[in-house]
Design a protein around this motif. Structure first.
Motif, PDB file in Angstrom:
ATOM      1  N   ASN A  31       0.846  -1.189   0.000  1.00  0.00           N
ATOM      2  CA  ASN A  31       0.000   0.000   0.000  1.00  0.00           C
ATOM      3  C   ASN A  31       0.880   1.237   0.000  1.00  0.00           C
ATOM      4  O   ASN A  31       2.111   1.138   0.043  1.00  0.00           O
ATOM      5  N   ILE A  32       0.248   2.397  -0.063  1.00  0.00           N
ATOM      6  CA  ILE A  32       0.959   3.675   0.036  1.00  0.00           C
ATOM      7  C   ILE A  32       0.409   4.378   1.272  1.00  0.00           C
ATOM      8  O   ILE A  32      -0.708   4.918   1.236  1.00  0.00           O
ATOM      9  N   PRO A  33       1.126   4.359   2.391  1.00  0.00           N
ATOM     10  CA  PRO A  33       0.571   4.825   3.674  1.00  0.00           C
ATOM     11  C   PRO A  33      -0.005   6.235   3.646  1.00  0.00           C
ATOM     12  O   PRO A  33      -0.997   6.509   4.320  1.00  0.00           O
ATOM     13  N   ARG A  34       0.579   7.145   2.871  1.00  0.00           N
ATOM     14  CA  ARG A  34       0.078   8.510   2.842  1.00  0.00           C
ATOM     15  C   ARG A  34      -1.298   8.590   2.175  1.00  0.00           C
ATOM     16  O   ARG A  34      -2.106   9.473   2.502  1.00  0.00           O
ATOM     17  N   LEU A  35      -1.603   7.673   1.270  1.00  0.00           N
ATOM     18  CA  LEU A  35      -2.841   7.720   0.506  1.00  0.00           C
ATOM     19  C   LEU A  35      -3.910   6.807   1.064  1.00  0.00           C
ATOM     20  O   LEU A  35      -5.085   7.172   1.102  1.00  0.00           O
TER      21      LEU A  35
END
Length: 301
Positions: free
Chosen positions: A253-257
């Motif tokens: 995943n992309i933690p910021r998004l």
């Protein structure tokens, strides 16, 4: 070989000056200002000046100096070893800054400051290197000054293939970086230097193998042969896409998004279902229970 010796002395001088700049700024500035501005500016300055001189050797060395690609690749590996040991945590690469932002390791203000410092560092490095070449200390620099005004694009393949090449290089580089970011510098630095050397050797004939938007902007955006938007697609969008793909593959995943893991299950493989555990306990106790029932069935004296 006199020209090559002058270039090696230039590499040492650049690293020494940037190291002095890092030491002074660390003493005079606050840790936050040093980490976001001075450290990135010094790292980008060091990387840009070293790369431009090395690229000059790549272009002129084989026919003007009589040495082959093995010499340049060896210098590239050694330079990135020195960069990894002396950068003091600086990335000098916008895609690495954006990766740290997406991993929640840096906020928006710090990321923007790092990007500005990297742009200033590469721009200053380009200007200082051009001034150094104008002194014409070697015949390499004399030839470089003659051809500098008519430099050609580093894109030597189709636009889509060039974008794919830069994106793949960025993907592999960031995948190795993510895997080794918690490792000891003794292992991380040579591994990253070997990765950069291998990618440069493989992809260099097609795009120059920058996979660094700031460095590519300073080194090749002013050259003729490709439009500004061609350069943007190959050297900005390609590395950015490769970084996002590496982050998504490594993290899931992309933690910021978004927090949800899209690729990997969050269940622990060591978790034992409760029903199975109860059945196992019952099966362990059943022989003792049967044994107890037999003993109770015996007549008492």
């Amino acid at each position: 070989m006199a020209g090559l010796n002058v270039s090696i002395a230039f590499f040492f001088l650049v690293v020494g000056v940037c190291q002095v700049l890092r030491c002074l700024s660390k003493r005079l500035l606050s840790p936050g200002t040093y980490g976001c501005l001075a450290r990135e500016l010094a790292g980008s300055l060091q990387l840009c000046m070293s790369y431009l001189e090395l690229r000059m050797l790549v272009d002129i060395g084989p026919w003007g100096g009589g040495f082959g690609p093995d010499v340049v690749l060896t210098l590239l590996f050694l330079l990135f070893m020195v960069h990894g040991a002396s950068f003091d945590g600086a990335s000098a690469n916008p895609t690495i800054c954006l990766q740290e932002f997406l991993l929640l390791e840096s906020n928006l203000a710090a990321t923007a400051a790092k990007l500005l410092a990297q742009g200033a560092g590469t721009g200053t490095g380009w200007a200082v290197t051009k001034l150094y070449w104008s002194w014409e200390l070697t015949h390499f620099h004399f030839i470089q000054n003659l051809i500098a005004s008519e430099c050609s694009s580093s894109i030597h393949t189709s636009l889509h293939h060039a974008t794919f090449v830069e994106g793949t290089c960025s993907f592999l580089f960031h995948l190795v970086l993510l895997k080794l970011r918690q490792s000891h510098p003794m292992y991380r630095v040579p591994s990253l230097a070997a990765t950069v050397t291998f990618l440069t050797y493989t992809a260099g004939p097609f795009t120059g193998a920058f996979f660094n938007p700031a460095l590519a902007t300073a080194a090749t955006f002013h050259c003729l042969g490709s439009s500004f938007w061609d350069y943007v697609q190959v050297y900005w969008l390609g590395p950015l896409t490769g970084m996002l793909a590496a982050l998504l593959l490594y993290q899931g995943n992309i933690p910021r998004l978004f927090q949800k893991n899209l690729l990997y299950s969050q269940r622990s493989k060591y978790k034992i279902p409760k029903t199975r555990m109860v059945a196992h306990v019952d099966s362990d106790r059943s022989p003792q229970k049967r044994k107890g029932e037999k003993s109770d069935s015996k007549p008492r004296a």
